[in-house]
Motif scaffolding. Structure first.
Motif, PDB file in Angstrom:
ATOM      1  N   CYS A  72       0.793  -1.255  -0.144  1.00  0.00           N
ATOM      2  CA  CYS A  72       0.034  -0.006  -0.124  1.00  0.00           C
ATOM      3  C   CYS A  72       0.832   1.242  -0.003  1.00  0.00           C
ATOM      4  CB  CYS A  72      -0.817  -0.003   1.286  1.00  0.00           C
ATOM      5  SG  CYS A  72      -2.349  -1.124   1.161  1.00  0.00           S
ATOM      6  N   LEU A  73       0.440   2.280  -0.442  1.00  0.00           N
ATOM      7  CA  LEU A  73       0.912   3.629  -0.201  1.00  0.00           C
ATOM      8  C   LEU A  73       0.197   4.331   0.956  1.00  0.00           C
ATOM      9  CD1 LEU A  73       0.403   5.161  -3.928  1.00  0.00           C
ATOM     10  CD2 LEU A  73       2.339   4.157  -2.924  1.00  0.00           C
ATOM     11  N   LEU A  74       0.938   4.837   2.015  1.00  0.00           N
ATOM     12  CA  LEU A  74       0.580   5.622   2.769  1.00  0.00           C
ATOM     13  C   LEU A  74       0.644   7.110   2.479  1.00  0.00           C
ATOM     14  CD1 LEU A  74      -0.415   5.642   5.894  1.00  0.00           C
ATOM     15  CD2 LEU A  74       2.050   5.982   6.540  1.00  0.00           C
ATOM     16  N   LEU A  75      -0.661   7.705   2.626  1.00  0.00           N
ATOM     17  CA  LEU A  75      -0.835   9.215   2.093  1.00  0.00           C
ATOM     18  C   LEU A  75      -1.653  10.068   3.188  1.00  0.00           C
ATOM     19  CD1 LEU A  75      -2.330   8.002  -1.278  1.00  0.00           C
ATOM     20  CD2 LEU A  75      -0.250   9.133  -1.017  1.00  0.00           C
ATOM     21  N   PRO A  76      -1.226  11.270   3.366  1.00  0.00           N
ATOM     22  CA  PRO A  76      -2.123  12.176   4.150  1.00  0.00           C
ATOM     23  C   PRO A  76      -3.400  12.171   3.705  1.00  0.00           C
ATOM     24  CG  PRO A  76      -0.173  13.181   2.997  1.00  0.00           C
ATOM     25  CD  PRO A  76      -0.366  11.874   2.224  1.00  0.00           C
ATOM     26  N   GLY A  77      -4.356  12.378   4.540  1.00  0.00           N
ATOM     27  CA  GLY A  77      -5.764  12.373   4.506  1.00  0.00           C
ATOM     28  C   GLY A  77      -6.086  13.567   3.546  1.00  0.00           C
ATOM     29  N   ILE A  78      -7.135  13.210   2.782  1.00  0.00           N
ATOM     30  CA  ILE A  78      -7.709  14.413   1.661  1.00  0.00           C
ATOM     31  C   ILE A  78      -8.366  15.427   2.491  1.00  0.00           C
ATOM     32  CG2 ILE A  78      -9.362  14.619   0.225  1.00  0.00           C
ATOM     33  CD1 ILE A  78      -8.838  11.907  -0.754  1.00  0.00           C
ATOM     34  N   VAL A  79      -8.154  16.758   2.113  1.00  0.00           N
ATOM     35  CA  VAL A  79      -8.871  17.757   2.968  1.00  0.00           C
ATOM     36  C   VAL A  79      -9.768  18.407   1.690  1.00  0.00           C
ATOM     37  CG1 VAL A  79      -8.354  20.119   3.765  1.00  0.00           C
ATOM     38  CG2 VAL A  79      -6.778  18.217   4.441  1.00  0.00           C
ATOM     39  N   ASP A  80     -11.079  18.063   1.832  1.00  0.00           N
ATOM     40  CA  ASP A  80     -12.356  18.513   1.015  1.00  0.00           C
ATOM     41  C   ASP A  80     -12.722  19.713   1.170  1.00  0.00           C
ATOM     42  OD1 ASP A  80     -13.687  18.320  -1.223  1.00  0.00           O
ATOM     43  OD2 ASP A  80     -14.927  17.068  -0.291  1.00  0.00           O
ATOM     44  N   LEU A  81     -12.182  20.701   0.515  1.00  0.00           N
ATOM     45  CA  LEU A  81     -12.423  22.213   0.680  1.00  0.00           C
ATOM     46  C   LEU A  81     -14.036  22.685   0.348  1.00  0.00           C
ATOM     47  CD1 LEU A  81     -10.296  25.208   0.032  1.00  0.00           C
ATOM     48  CD2 LEU A  81     -12.392  25.399  -0.767  1.00  0.00           C
ATOM     49  N   HIS A  82     -14.487  22.045  -0.447  1.00  0.00           N
ATOM     50  CA  HIS A  82     -15.952  21.898  -1.150  1.00  0.00           C
ATOM     51  C   HIS A  82     -16.392  20.610  -1.550  1.00  0.00           C
ATOM     52  CE1 HIS A  82     -18.937  24.483  -3.903  1.00  0.00           C
ATOM     53  NE2 HIS A  82     -19.426  23.261  -4.043  1.00  0.00           N
ATOM     54  N   GLY A  83     -17.402  20.172  -0.752  1.00  0.00           N
ATOM     55  CA  GLY A  83     -18.354  18.946  -1.151  1.00  0.00           C
ATOM     56  C   GLY A  83     -19.651  19.165  -1.120  1.00  0.00           C
ATOM     57  N   ASP A  84     -20.371  19.408  -2.134  1.00  0.00           N
ATOM     58  CA  ASP A  84     -21.742  19.662  -1.924  1.00  0.00           C
ATOM     59  C   ASP A  84     -22.818  18.477  -2.415  1.00  0.00           C
ATOM     60  OD1 ASP A  84     -21.942  19.984  -4.811  1.00  0.00           O
ATOM     61  OD2 ASP A  84     -21.787  22.100  -4.702  1.00  0.00           O
ATOM     62  N   ALA A  85     -22.117  17.290  -2.604  1.00  0.00           N
ATOM     63  CA  ALA A  85     -22.745  15.961  -2.919  1.00  0.00           C
ATOM     64  C   ALA A  85     -23.763  15.622  -1.402  1.00  0.00           C
ATOM     65  CB  ALA A  85     -21.878  14.964  -2.955  1.00  0.00           C
ATOM     66  N   PHE A  86     -23.473  16.560  -0.709  1.00  0.00           N
ATOM     67  CA  PHE A  86     -24.206  16.340   0.665  1.00  0.00           C
ATOM     68  C   PHE A  86     -25.614  16.544   0.341  1.00  0.00           C
ATOM     69  CE2 PHE A  86     -26.253  18.163   4.267  1.00  0.00           C
ATOM     70  CZ  PHE A  86     -26.258  17.088   5.331  1.00  0.00           C
ATOM     71  N   GLU A  87     -26.138  17.442  -0.500  1.00  0.00           N
ATOM     72  CA  GLU A  87     -27.313  17.625  -0.758  1.00  0.00           C
ATOM     73  C   GLU A  87     -28.047  16.401  -1.204  1.00  0.00           C
ATOM     74  OE1 GLU A  87     -27.624  20.997  -3.746  1.00  0.00           O
ATOM     75  OE2 GLU A  87     -27.494  22.490  -2.061  1.00  0.00           O
ATOM     76  N   ARG A  88     -27.460  15.495  -1.843  1.00  0.00           N
ATOM     77  CA  ARG A  88     -28.132  14.161  -2.323  1.00  0.00           C
ATOM     78  C   ARG A  88     -28.646  13.397  -0.930  1.00  0.00           C
ATOM     79  NH1 ARG A  88     -24.481  14.255  -6.517  1.00  0.00           N
ATOM     80  NH2 ARG A  88     -23.180  12.698  -5.601  1.00  0.00           N
ATOM     81  N   SER A  89     -27.762  13.604  -0.073  1.00  0.00           N
ATOM     82  CA  SER A  89     -28.098  12.639   1.202  1.00  0.00           C
ATOM     83  C   SER A  89     -29.166  13.316   1.976  1.00  0.00           C
ATOM     84  CB  SER A  89     -26.907  12.752   2.109  1.00  0.00           C
ATOM     85  OG  SER A  89     -25.585  12.105   1.670  1.00  0.00           O
ATOM     86  N   LEU A  90     -29.186  14.580   1.836  1.00  0.00           N
ATOM     87  CA  LEU A  90     -30.483  15.298   2.488  1.00  0.00           C
ATOM     88  C   LEU A  90     -31.516  15.133   1.665  1.00  0.00           C
ATOM     89  CD1 LEU A  90     -30.950  17.103   5.080  1.00  0.00           C
ATOM     90  CD2 LEU A  90     -30.555  19.078   3.406  1.00  0.00           C
ATOM     91  N   MET A  91     -31.517  15.352   0.499  1.00  0.00           N
ATOM     92  CA  MET A  91     -32.946  15.296  -0.553  1.00  0.00           C
ATOM     93  C   MET A  91     -32.548  14.311  -1.881  1.00  0.00           C
ATOM     94  SD  MET A  91     -34.963  18.313  -2.207  1.00  0.00           S
ATOM     95  CE  MET A  91     -35.652  19.030  -0.714  1.00  0.00           C
ATOM     96  N   PRO A  92     -32.560  13.101  -1.762  1.00  0.00           N
ATOM     97  CA  PRO A  92     -32.152  12.324  -2.566  1.00  0.00           C
ATOM     98  C   PRO A  92     -33.225  12.121  -3.894  1.00  0.00           C
ATOM     99  CG  PRO A  92     -32.873  11.087  -0.846  1.00  0.00           C
ATOM    100  CD  PRO A  92     -33.061  12.240  -0.246  1.00  0.00           C
ATOM    101  N   ARG A  93     -34.267  12.585  -3.559  1.00  0.00           N
ATOM    102  CA  ARG A  93     -35.280  12.928  -4.759  1.00  0.00           C
ATOM    103  C   ARG A  93     -35.806  14.267  -4.481  1.00  0.00           C
ATOM    104  NH1 ARG A  93     -38.864   7.480  -6.231  1.00  0.00           N
ATOM    105  NH2 ARG A  93     -36.785   6.294  -6.794  1.00  0.00           N
TER     106      ARG A  93
END
Length: 407
Positions: A72-93
């Protein structure tokens, strides 16, 4: 890829709190600007020691579990500055909304599985009701406050503030002050919405999002548009709050140099999704970060006609940060895609999703594998020829956030 661990540090029933001690052996770690086989010891959520593959690390202070990361590669964790896929979790339809706590949990699990360890959910606070309105925004902020310390990822809000939302400034002030809001973005989609409403196939989506019939929505827009003279004061007030709290600011969809200069003067030192190459070039020349979406890289261009190609900007040195935007797997796969296509070596491509966004946000405790930093780390099976990266373990501040099922 099977993860081999000598004890229960990463077992499914392990204590979700910070692991007292964990040593990762056998992985090729991204240390500095190159990969090297290393032994990394974690204590109390921090990287305590990094030794060469032949070195011996100092015994830990507590029970020290050992994790075999061979292959495996050991990498620093991803810092996600902008993720708006969350809207689908809140309102999937359209029109079907779920409780904020449940939506946060779903998104949290997805993010950890794709290597995101610091998340800034892009939550729009608009002048319109419904999914992007006042009630939804305040309920999300309250839910995130209640969940603080209980989510897998270090999670904050990326406030996407629609600049015509003149009555919303007072509502966000305490959330900026207490750190619930980790970054402030100035959004102006009013003209885009006007254009959408002129097209029946696009206008049809607004009733589901807002709960308003299209004609009622048009009347609301007319009332909002009549207050256009207040926009400058609203933007200045919000910028002042963010500056006072030390919260980073960014401009969104800058179409021209004049717009970028106006927001720069207010303290917005990050340009997000610039709509023209010269805007990105100007921002980088000023030492500012330029943010583009990882999905843009994966798709070979923007899903919006005429917008710049993220890969082209990366290749020209005009993009310094990639985000998940609307698709959580994107940062992981975009970095490997850029490396696989020969655009950048992986160690530099990974900076776009870890070190650089951490720098942009002023998070000096993460983004790199260095002693003293948070143990936000990923073990990634790179796949054949680095073509199919698979996150097999995610650690956030030294604790298990995700582990794939051993096969």
């Amino acid at each position: 890829m099977t993860i081999r661990t000598t004890a229960a540090a990463l077992a499914p029933d392990a204590d979700p709190g910070i692991t007292p001690g964990l040593t990762i052996l056998g992985a090729r770690a991204l240390v500095g600007d190159r990969f090297e086989e290393a032994v990394v010891r974690i204590e109390a959520g921090r990287i305590a020691e990094i030794a060469g593959s032949e070195g011996r690390v100092t015994p830990g202070l507590g029970t020290n579990e050992r994790l075999d990361g061979r292959g495996c590669l050991l990498l620093p964790g991803i810092v996600d500055l902008h993720g708006d896929a969350f809207e689908r979790s809140l309102m999937p339809r359209p029109g079907v909304q779920f409780p904020p706590a449940l939506a946060f949990d779903e998104a949290d699990r997805l993010m950890a599985a794709f290597g995101i360890t610091t998340a800034l959910h892009g939550i729009t606070y608009s002048w319109e009701p419904g999914l992007r309105g006042r009630d939804t925004f305040l309920s999300l902020a309250a839910a995130l406050r209640a969940l603080r310390g209980r989510l897998r990822c270090d999670t904050h809000l990326h406030l996407r503030f629609e600049v015509q939302n003149h009555d919303g400034v007072a509502e966000v002030a305490p959330l900026i002050a207490d750190g619930t809001i980790g970054v402030v973005a100035f959004n102006d989609h009013f003209a885009d919405i006007e254009n959408d409403l002129a097209k029946p196939e696009k206008a049809a989506r607004y009733p589901g999002r807002t709960g308003l019939p299209v004609e009622d929505y048009r009347r609301l827009m007319a009332r909002v548009g009549a207050r256009g003279g207040e926009t400058g004061a609203t933007v200045a007030a919000l910028a002042g709050m963010a500056a006072a709290a030390g919260v980073p600011m960014l401009s969104h969809d800058d179409a021209d140099l004049e717009t970028r200069a106006r927001y720069r003067a207010l303290g917005a030192r990050i340009a997000e999704f610039p709509l023209a190459r010269d805007v990105a070039a100007d921002a980088r020349a000023q030492g500012e970060h330029v943010v583009m979406g990882g999905p843009n890289v994966l798709r070979g261009g923007s899903h919006k006609a005429g917008n710049p190609s993220a890969a082209d900007l990366v290749g020209a040195g005009l993009c310094s940060v990639l985000t998940s935007d609307y698709y959580y797997p994107a940062p992981l796969h975009a970095a490997f895609r850029l490396a696989g296509d020969g655009m950048l070596p992986l160690e530099r491509a990974w900076d776009l999703v870890a070190a650089n966004p951490a720098d942009a946000l002023g998070l000096a405790d993460r983004g790199r594998i260095e002693t003293g930093r948070r143990a936000d780390l990923l073990l990634v099976d790179p796949g054949e020829m680095n073509a199919r990266p698979d996150v097999v373990a995610t650690m956030v501040e030294g604790r298990r956030a995700f582990i794939s099922t051993p096969g």
